[in-house]
Design a protein around this motif. Structure first.
Motif, mmCIF file in Angstrom:
data_model
loop_
_atom_site.group_PDB
_atom_site.id
_atom_site.type_symbol
_atom_site.label_atom_id
_atom_site.label_comp_id
_atom_site.label_asym_id
_atom_site.label_seq_id
_atom_site.Cartn_x
_atom_site.Cartn_y
_atom_site.Cartn_z
ATOM 1 N N GLY A 1 33.823 19.770 40.751
ATOM 2 C CA GLY A 1 34.779 20.511 39.723
ATOM 3 C C GLY A 1 34.149 21.945 39.636
ATOM 4 N N ILE A 2 33.017 22.290 40.254
ATOM 5 C CA ILE A 2 32.371 23.661 39.999
ATOM 6 C C ILE A 2 32.991 24.510 40.945
ATOM 7 N N ALA A 3 33.150 25.884 40.478
ATOM 8 C CA ALA A 3 33.411 26.935 41.595
ATOM 9 C C ALA A 3 32.405 27.289 42.541
ATOM 10 N N THR A 4 32.800 27.737 43.933
ATOM 11 C CA THR A 4 31.910 28.010 44.998
ATOM 12 C C THR A 4 32.463 29.341 45.361
ATOM 13 N N ALA B 1 21.617 54.412 38.328
ATOM 14 C CA ALA B 1 21.217 55.441 37.394
ATOM 15 C C ALA B 1 21.922 55.181 36.217
ATOM 16 N N PRO B 2 21.165 55.748 35.124
ATOM 17 C CA PRO B 2 21.796 55.638 33.701
ATOM 18 C C PRO B 2 23.250 56.295 33.668
ATOM 19 N N GLY B 3 24.121 55.724 33.220
ATOM 20 C CA GLY B 3 25.491 56.316 33.068
ATOM 21 C C GLY B 3 26.349 55.941 34.501
ATOM 22 N N ALA B 4 25.626 55.689 35.756
ATOM 23 C CA ALA B 4 26.333 55.362 36.755
ATOM 24 C C ALA B 4 26.918 53.845 36.751
ATOM 25 N N SER B 5 27.980 53.407 37.807
ATOM 26 C CA SER B 5 28.372 52.242 37.724
ATOM 27 C C SER B 5 28.468 51.708 39.346
ATOM 28 N N TYR B 6 28.536 50.513 39.468
ATOM 29 C CA TYR B 6 28.672 49.845 40.877
ATOM 30 C C TYR B 6 29.800 48.826 40.770
ATOM 31 N N SER B 7 30.672 48.917 41.749
ATOM 32 C CA SER B 7 31.670 48.149 41.802
ATOM 33 C C SER B 7 31.990 47.563 43.071
ATOM 34 N N ILE B 8 32.561 46.266 42.986
ATOM 35 C CA ILE B 8 33.272 45.485 44.237
ATOM 36 C C ILE B 8 34.602 45.282 43.931
ATOM 37 N N PRO B 9 35.251 45.878 44.934
ATOM 38 C CA PRO B 9 36.658 46.113 45.021
ATOM 39 C C PRO B 9 37.360 44.749 44.907
ATOM 40 N N ALA B 10 38.642 44.570 44.614
ATOM 41 C CA ALA B 10 39.430 43.363 44.258
ATOM 42 C C ALA B 10 39.538 42.505 45.721
ATOM 43 N N TYR B 11 39.143 41.309 45.757
ATOM 44 C CA TYR B 11 39.238 40.477 46.577
ATOM 45 C C TYR B 11 38.148 40.762 47.663
ATOM 46 N N SER B 12 37.067 41.389 47.329
ATOM 47 C CA SER B 12 36.061 41.435 48.094
ATOM 48 C C SER B 12 35.230 40.248 48.298
ATOM 49 N N LEU B 13 35.201 39.315 47.324
ATOM 50 C CA LEU B 13 34.820 37.882 47.181
ATOM 51 C C LEU B 13 35.925 36.877 47.173
ATOM 52 N N ASP B 14 35.705 35.607 47.662
ATOM 53 C CA ASP B 14 36.683 34.815 47.642
ATOM 54 C C ASP B 14 36.218 33.372 46.965
ATOM 55 N N ILE B 15 36.605 33.117 45.746
ATOM 56 C CA ILE B 15 36.463 32.081 44.845
ATOM 57 C C ILE B 15 37.147 30.612 45.497
ATOM 58 N N ASP B 16 36.418 29.629 45.484
ATOM 59 C CA ASP B 16 36.935 28.300 45.791
ATOM 60 C C ASP B 16 36.663 27.285 44.804
ATOM 61 N N LEU B 17 36.993 26.193 45.040
ATOM 62 C CA LEU B 17 36.668 24.942 43.973
ATOM 63 C C LEU B 17 36.023 23.906 44.772
#
Length: 196
Positions: A63-66, A97-113
Motif C-alpha cells: 500500500g506504499i507508493a513507489t 543559489a539564493p533566490g533561484a529555483s530548480y524544477s522537474i517538469p510534469a510527468y518527468s517522474l512516474d508514481i505507482d503503488l
C-alpha cells in the motif's frame, strides 16, 4: 575576581547562539500531475546554495507508493526486488543559489503503488490513492553548509493534492564555538593561579 568575570563573559559569548545563515527552502509538488513534478526555491540567507535534492517514498510496504522507470534526470536508488521500481530519486551536484529555483517538469517522474511487497505486485493505474500510500514519503534538501540532508515529510496522503512544504533551519556560526576552547584554557589558568 575581575579576571574571573571577564573570562566568564568571554565564555558566555562563545556559547551564545550566533547564526551566520538561515536555511529556507520552499518546495511545491503539483497534484495536477500526481506529484510527479516539483519546484524547489532557495530562500536561504548567508549565500548558501542547495547542492542536493532527494524525493523518496521511504520504506516500501504493502500500500506504499513507489517510482517506476522515470527519474526526471535524477538517480534512482532503494530498488524493490524488481529493478523497474525504486523508492528514492536523488539529484546531486546542484548549485541552486539564493533566490533561484530548480524544477522537474510534469510527468518527468512516474508514481505507482505497491499492492503487495511479497510477492511483488505493483499497479500503474493513475488513481488517487488517498489512503496511506504516502505515509513514508519525504523530501530532502542539502545545502553547502556541511550539515547534511534536511528532510520534511509530505503533509498529504492524496496523489492529486498540491503539497507545499518548507525546510527551515538556523545554521550556527562555527567561529563562535571555536572561542570555547581558548575560553576554557583561560579559566583553567586562572583557577590554577588562585589555587597555587
Amino acid at each position: 575576581m575581575k579576571k574571573i568575570l571577564v573570562v566568564l563573559a568571554f565564555l558566555f559569548l562563545a556559547v551564545s547562539p550566533s547564526y551566520a545563515a538561515t536555511i529556507d527552502a520552499a518546495i511545491s509538488l503539483s497534484g495536477s500531475d500526481f506529484l510527479q513534478s516539483f519546484n524547489v526555491t532557495n530562500n536561504s540567507t548567508g549565500g548558501l546554495s542547495i547542492t542536493k535534492i532527494v524525493y523518496s517514498f521511504g520504506t516500501p510496504a504493502d500500500g506504499i507508493a513507489t517510482w517506476d522507470t522515470k527519474t526526471g534526470g535524477g538517480v534512482a536508488s532503494d530498488f524493490l526486488s524488481n529493478p523497474e521500481w525504486f523508492q528514492t530519486v536523488t539529484w546531486s551536484g546542484l548549485s541552486i543559489a539564493p533566490g533561484a529555483s530548480y524544477s522537474i517538469p510534469a510527468y518527468s517522474l512516474d508514481i505507482d503503488l505497491i499492492e503487495t511487497l511479497s510477492p511483488l505486485s505493483v499497479t500503474g493505474a493513475t488513481i488517487d490513492y488517498s489512503g496511506t500510500s504516502l505515509a513514508n514519503a519525504y523530501f530532502g534538501v542539502e545545502y553547502n553548509d556541511g550539515y547534511g540532508l534536511r528532510t520534511v515529510e509530505l503533509n498529504e496522503t492524496g496523489w492529486t493534492t498540491d503539497q507545499n512544504l518548507q525546510v527551515t533551519a538556523a545554521v550556527p556560526l562555527p567561529s563562535a564555538f571555536l572561542l570555547l576552547g581558548p575560553g576554557l584554557l583561560g579559566l583553567a589558568a586562572l583557577k590554577k593561579k588562585f589555587v597555587s
